[in-house]
Structures are given as C-alpha cells and as structure tokens.
Design a protein around this motif. Structure first.
Motif, mmCIF file in Angstrom:
data_model
loop_
_atom_site.group_PDB
_atom_site.id
_atom_site.type_symbol
_atom_site.label_atom_id
_atom_site.label_comp_id
_atom_site.label_asym_id
_atom_site.label_seq_id
_atom_site.Cartn_x
_atom_site.Cartn_y
_atom_site.Cartn_z
ATOM 1 N N ALA A 1 0.888 -1.149 0.070
ATOM 2 C CA ALA A 1 -0.238 -0.015 -0.054
ATOM 3 C C ALA A 1 0.891 1.318 0.086
ATOM 4 O O ALA A 1 0.584 2.189 -0.761
ATOM 5 C CB ALA A 1 -0.976 0.089 1.215
ATOM 6 N N ARG A 2 1.920 1.487 0.922
ATOM 7 C CA ARG A 2 2.774 2.201 0.967
ATOM 8 C C ARG A 2 3.579 2.543 -0.518
ATOM 9 O O ARG A 2 4.055 3.579 -0.846
ATOM 10 C CB ARG A 2 3.962 2.290 1.857
ATOM 11 N N VAL A 3 3.875 1.650 -1.337
ATOM 12 C CA VAL A 3 4.364 1.526 -2.701
ATOM 13 C C VAL A 3 3.454 2.400 -3.537
ATOM 14 O O VAL A 3 3.973 3.337 -4.110
ATOM 15 C CB VAL A 3 4.654 0.154 -3.024
ATOM 16 N N LEU A 4 2.145 2.178 -3.405
ATOM 17 C CA LEU A 4 1.319 2.724 -4.115
ATOM 18 C C LEU A 4 1.202 4.355 -3.744
ATOM 19 O O LEU A 4 1.133 5.228 -4.677
ATOM 20 C CB LEU A 4 -0.113 2.227 -4.076
ATOM 21 N N VAL A 5 1.273 4.614 -2.578
ATOM 22 C CA VAL A 5 1.077 6.114 -2.070
ATOM 23 C C VAL A 5 2.380 6.710 -2.684
ATOM 24 O O VAL A 5 2.475 7.692 -3.180
ATOM 25 C CB VAL A 5 1.037 5.932 -0.608
ATOM 26 N N GLY A 6 3.620 6.181 -2.479
ATOM 27 C CA GLY A 6 4.883 6.897 -2.913
ATOM 28 C C GLY A 6 5.005 7.047 -4.558
ATOM 29 O O GLY A 6 5.380 8.034 -4.872
ATOM 30 N N ALA A 7 4.456 5.971 -5.201
ATOM 31 C CA ALA A 7 4.246 6.214 -6.741
ATOM 32 C C ALA A 7 3.397 7.308 -7.116
ATOM 33 O O ALA A 7 3.788 8.446 -8.015
ATOM 34 C CB ALA A 7 3.770 4.998 -7.345
ATOM 35 N N GLY A 8 2.364 7.260 -6.668
ATOM 36 C CA GLY A 8 1.167 8.602 -6.791
ATOM 37 C C GLY A 8 1.937 9.952 -6.160
ATOM 38 O O GLY A 8 1.820 10.824 -7.050
ATOM 39 N N ASP A 9 2.590 9.808 -5.015
ATOM 40 C CA ASP A 9 3.253 11.202 -4.546
ATOM 41 C C ASP A 9 4.023 11.813 -5.365
ATOM 42 O O ASP A 9 4.322 12.969 -5.597
ATOM 43 C CB ASP A 9 3.595 11.027 -3.107
ATOM 44 N N ALA A 10 5.035 10.771 -6.058
ATOM 45 C CA ALA A 10 5.924 10.960 -7.084
ATOM 46 C C ALA A 10 5.672 12.029 -8.025
ATOM 47 O O ALA A 10 6.486 12.667 -8.495
ATOM 48 C CB ALA A 10 6.843 9.824 -7.383
ATOM 49 N N MET A 11 4.524 11.911 -8.490
ATOM 50 C CA MET A 11 3.929 12.496 -9.804
ATOM 51 C C MET A 11 3.427 13.699 -9.658
ATOM 52 O O MET A 11 3.259 14.552 -10.483
ATOM 53 C CB MET A 11 2.806 11.572 -10.408
ATOM 54 N N THR A 12 3.402 14.176 -8.348
ATOM 55 C CA THR A 12 2.540 15.544 -7.773
ATOM 56 C C THR A 12 3.707 16.858 -8.032
ATOM 57 O O THR A 12 3.158 17.681 -8.545
ATOM 58 C CB THR A 12 1.950 15.266 -6.625
ATOM 59 N N PHE A 13 4.521 16.588 -7.125
ATOM 60 C CA PHE A 13 4.918 18.021 -6.961
ATOM 61 C C PHE A 13 5.956 18.626 -8.186
ATOM 62 O O PHE A 13 5.683 19.672 -8.347
ATOM 63 C CB PHE A 13 6.061 18.113 -5.750
ATOM 64 N N ALA A 14 6.628 17.766 -8.813
ATOM 65 C CA ALA A 14 7.270 18.233 -9.971
ATOM 66 C C ALA A 14 6.129 18.631 -10.889
ATOM 67 O O ALA A 14 6.707 19.641 -11.939
ATOM 68 C CB ALA A 14 8.107 17.083 -10.441
ATOM 69 N N SER A 15 5.246 18.069 -11.142
ATOM 70 C CA SER A 15 4.053 18.509 -12.178
ATOM 71 C C SER A 15 3.816 19.964 -11.598
ATOM 72 O O SER A 15 3.291 20.686 -12.469
ATOM 73 C CB SER A 15 3.045 17.316 -12.218
ATOM 74 N N ALA A 16 3.394 20.048 -10.409
ATOM 75 C CA ALA A 16 2.684 21.258 -9.981
ATOM 76 C C ALA A 16 3.780 22.352 -10.112
ATOM 77 O O ALA A 16 3.182 23.419 -10.601
ATOM 78 C CB ALA A 16 2.455 21.245 -8.283
ATOM 79 N N ILE A 17 5.014 22.338 -9.924
ATOM 80 C CA ILE A 17 6.036 23.294 -10.015
ATOM 81 C C ILE A 17 6.112 23.728 -11.449
ATOM 82 O O ILE A 17 6.581 24.655 -11.956
ATOM 83 C CB ILE A 17 7.067 23.416 -9.196
ATOM 84 N N ARG A 18 6.178 22.534 -12.262
ATOM 85 C CA ARG A 18 6.087 22.837 -13.724
ATOM 86 C C ARG A 18 5.175 23.556 -14.537
ATOM 87 O O ARG A 18 5.269 24.360 -15.575
ATOM 88 C CB ARG A 18 6.132 21.233 -14.428
ATOM 89 N N LEU A 19 3.949 23.729 -13.710
ATOM 90 C CA LEU A 19 3.019 24.575 -14.156
ATOM 91 C C LEU A 19 3.211 26.094 -13.951
ATOM 92 O O LEU A 19 2.840 27.092 -14.742
ATOM 93 C CB LEU A 19 1.748 24.273 -13.517
ATOM 94 N N VAL A 20 4.103 26.413 -13.019
ATOM 95 C CA VAL A 20 4.256 27.704 -12.622
ATOM 96 C C VAL A 20 4.858 28.701 -13.629
ATOM 97 O O VAL A 20 4.356 29.715 -13.975
ATOM 98 C CB VAL A 20 5.083 27.757 -11.363
ATOM 99 N N PRO A 21 6.021 28.115 -14.280
ATOM 100 C CA PRO A 21 6.589 29.067 -15.439
ATOM 101 C C PRO A 21 5.752 28.978 -16.653
ATOM 102 O O PRO A 21 5.893 29.772 -17.677
ATOM 103 C CB PRO A 21 8.247 28.291 -15.648
ATOM 104 N N ALA A 22 4.837 28.144 -16.745
ATOM 105 C CA ALA A 22 3.923 27.960 -18.005
ATOM 106 C C ALA A 22 2.885 29.177 -17.938
ATOM 107 O O ALA A 22 2.475 29.547 -18.748
ATOM 108 C CB ALA A 22 3.353 26.573 -18.082
#
Length: 461
Positions: free
Chosen positions: A129-150
């Motif tokens: 279960a923690r593997v799934l949480v870690g994989a989903g979490d990994a996709m979030t922050f980098a994507s969020a800050i990628r939106l800022v300069p756009a």
C-alpha cells in the motif's frame, strides 16, 4: 560574464529565463492562471498529507502489525524509496505528457494505496500500500511546479514556486491534527478510508481544472532519447548544485515531520499529543512567513542563492545540536526553536528547483527536477531508516537518551551537504563564466538604487 557591462553583471536575469516555449508576457498573468495554480497546489497539499500520514501513525502501526521501530520506519522508507526511484521516469514522462495527466494519475494511485492501507492486516499488504502511495506522490510536486513557469511571468516564478511549496505543506497540518484525531476516535480503517477519499477529490479537481498551458500557448515536449537527455542534465554541475541543495535542506524537516518528530516529542520528551501536534503544525505555519522571504531574496540576489541555502542549513543544524546535547528533557522553548529552524528547510529546498530552471534545457526541466527531488528524498529515507535502526540497536526503546543517540545519524548529511554545495557551486560558476559581485558591490548597489532588481528587466547576463 566577466566581459559584460556592470548592469549585466548585477542583473537578476539568471532567474528570468523562461521555462516554457510560450512564457507569459512579463507584465501580465493569463486568464485562469490562479485557478490552475490553486488546483495544482491543492493536489500537492493532499499528496503531502498522504506522504506524512505514517509519521503520526507510527505507534498505532507498531501495535496493529506487532512490529518494532525499525520495521515501522520501513513503511516510510519503502514509500520514500519508491518516491525517490520514480522521480527520473516521472520526470521523463512529465516532459512528454504534461502536468495535468501526471497529477491526476498520481492522485488515483494514492487513493488506491490509502484504501489498501485501511484494510491491510498483514505487513506485506501494508508495505504494498505504501508503494502505491509513494508512486502517486512522486507524480505530484514536480508536475505542480512545472505549471508555474507556464502560467506566470518569469520574474514571478521564484516567489510562486515558494508559495506553491508552502501551500502544499498545509497537508502536514491535515496529518498532524485531523488524522491524529481520527486515529484516536475512529480507529485505523476509518482513518485511512477518509484519507483515500481526499485523494479521489484531488483526482477530480486536477482532471477538471488543470491545463498544461494558457489558451493558444504550447508546452515544450521532449522528443529525443531519454538516455541522451538524462546525460545532458547530469553533465551540468548546476543540476548537482540543485541536488545537494535539496538534499541538505529537506532531509531534516521531512525526517521530523514524516516519521520521528511525533514519537520523539511524545515518547522521549514526554510531551502530550496536543503539544506534539501543535509543534508539527507550527512547522508549517512558520513556513508561510519564511517562504516568501526566501523567494524574494532568490529573485533579488540570484547569484547568492547558494549562500542563502548554506544559511538555511545552519538554521536547521544549530537548534538540532542544542537539543541533542541538552541535559535531560529539552524545555519547550528549545523544542520550539528547533521547529523554527526546521521551518526554513522547506523554503530553502525550493531554491534547488530555481537552479534546475536556470541551468537545465527547457525541454528537460522535468528530468532535472525529478533528479533533484530523487537525491533529496534518497538522503531523507536513508536518514529515517538509519534512525530506526539506531533505535533498534539500543533495544527498540523510545527513551530520551536512546532517541538522542539515534538523532546523531543526521550529522552525516549536515556535514557532507554543505561541502557538496560549495564544490558544485564553484564548478557551475566556472562553466557558465559567472562573475559574482562582492558583498561590497551588492551593498553599494542596494543603497544606491532601491528599485533594483527592476532595472534592466529584459537584459541577459
């Protein structure tokens, strides 16, 4: 830059390079930018909540699965290991598919992970279960800050990156207060089912509201071989400067907030759950004030960003050392001072992404960001696991002296991190031929013109 004009040598334009093929014009913010940003920041806040949900549940987890401190820390270590190892492939996918898809998929994975955690009654299922949480979490922050300069003008990016990180960190409050209350009053299964529901909400918000770029704009997509792009990213010392920056500043506050802060405060220091939750919440609230200051200084003194990072490391390390060396239980004022120091770590770590934005090729920004995040979390999980193993080596006791000896694991990254920052900073400055003004020159310019850095806004050094 040695041969450039004085205006160019002092220009903050090193932070003004656009990170998108169609960057917003310098003077305006596209329509819908704040809605997109709010949706991404909300998704990040919920991801941080899931990331931190085991930190306040360490003792209930030990009772539910009948395991010791080292095994309990494995939950978080596995989660962070997956998060860390996923960053490079996530960065490559982010460069290809864009933030909206990545945030939505990440939220779905976290929902599945937390729902599985709610019903897990065996150690293996809980780890999965923690593997799934870690994989989903990994996709979030980098994507969020990628939106800022756009979506925002280049001169706003350092501050908006800080605000994005700080808004997301409110997820720690959700784990420090509501989740603690749920665990105490409703039990394990209900608490984690509620957590899963928040991830479902995050997926809906991201899918409906986030757009990768303003209407009529485009987002650069990588089209070459991933291995070649990774070589370009890793070959630049600026990427490693970002990696050492992130690792040196993020490991301590995350170790404290995600795993060992709550049990240390309650079991070793003898503080109440309310006091421990309050200190964890203070860690986030203080970041609201520190973050904008760090963002402003990053924008105003772009060639001194690494110096600012070194000051953040010192602010983290000195109170920690005082707590470790204090005879007997630490007074509340000292624990509060420690939290104040830790509160600078999150904003300080965001400077690493500004290094990525200014040194990495635009089409490889996701890869560079992913690598930087991976390094920071690798150091964090090694520290969390090291503390757990140190406690187990002393009999698994959570008493004051055992815990303080275990805290000494943090001495290694506190010493090696700043050395890496200074080394890679020197290499990056040499590669880019940067002339860094002396403090005397900076002081004269600041006193002589209080409108700086608004001068020479369009210049490039």
């Amino acid at each position: 830059m040695t041969g450039g004009s004085t205006a160019e040598q002092f220009s903050p334009s090193t932070t003004d390079r656009p990170s998108g093929a169609t960057a917003p014009r310098a003077g305006g913010t596209p329509r819908g930018a704040w809605v997109v940003w709010a949706a991404a920041a909300t998704a990040f806040a919920i991801a941080v909540f899931h990331r931190s949900s085991m930190g306040v549940a360490a003792l209930p987890a030990a009772e539910r699965f009948e395991v010791g401190a080292g095994v309990v820390s494995t939950f978080v270590v596995v989660q962070l290991l997956v998060y860390s190892l996923a960053q490079l492939p996530v960065g490559v996918m982010l460069d290809r598919f864009g933030p909206r898809r990545m945030i939505t998929i990440g939220a779905v994975l976290m929902a599945l992970g937390q729902a599985s955690m709610a019903v897990a009654d065996q150690l293996g299922w809980a780890v999965a279960a923690r593997v799934l949480v870690g994989a989903g979490d990994a996709m979030t922050f980098a994507s969020a800050i990628r939106l800022v300069p756009a979506w925002f003008a280049p001169r706003r990016v350092p501050l908006m990156t800080q605000v994005t990180g700080l808004t997301g960190q409110f997820g720690q409050i959700l784990s420090a207060v509501p989740l603690v209350w749920l665990l105490r009053t409703t039990g394990w299964s209900t608490s984690y089912l509620v957590a899963a529901a928040t991830a479902v909400l995050s997926a809906l918000v991201a899918g409906l509201l986030i757009r990768d770029h303003p209407a009529g704009g485009t987002t650069p997509r990588s089209s070459g071989r991933p291995r070649a792009g990774l070589g370009d990213v890793l070959g630049h010392p600026g990427t490693w400067l970002g990696a050492f920056t992130h690792a040196s500043t993020v490991f301590a506050p995350m170790t404290f907030a995600m795993m060992w802060g709550f049990p240390y405060l309650t079991s070793a220091e003898g503080r109440s759950d309310a006091t421990a939750s309050g200190l964890l919440s203070l860690l986030v609230v203080l970041g609201v004030f520190v973050g904008p200051m760090v963002g402003f200084l990053t924008q105003r003194h772009p060639l001194r960003r690494s110096t600012l990072v070194l000051l953040v490391v010192i602010a983290n390390a000195l109170p920690w050392l005082m707590v470790v060396l204090w005879p007997g239980p630490a007074p509340l004022w000292l624990l509060t001072l420690w939290v104040v120091g830790l509160a600078t770590g999150g904003p300080g770590s965001a400077v690493a992404f500004d290094f990525a934005r200014t040194f990495a090729p635009t089409e490889r920004l996701g890869t560079a960001t992913g690598f930087i995040i991976m390094c920071g979390f690798a150091v964090t999980l090694a520290t969390i696991l090291g503390i757990g193993l140190a406690l187990d080596a002393q009999g698994g006791s959570y008493d004051l002296q055992s815990f303080r000896r275990a805290w000494l694991v943090m001495l290694v990254p506190y010493l090696l991190g700043p050395l890496g920052i200074v080394w890679t900073r020197t290499r990056a400055r040499h590669k880019e031929d940067l002339r860094v003004p002396t403090w005397r020159e900076v002081w004269k310019r600041e006193i002589g013109n209080r409108n700086w850095p608004r001068l020479d806004r369009g210049r490039r050094s």
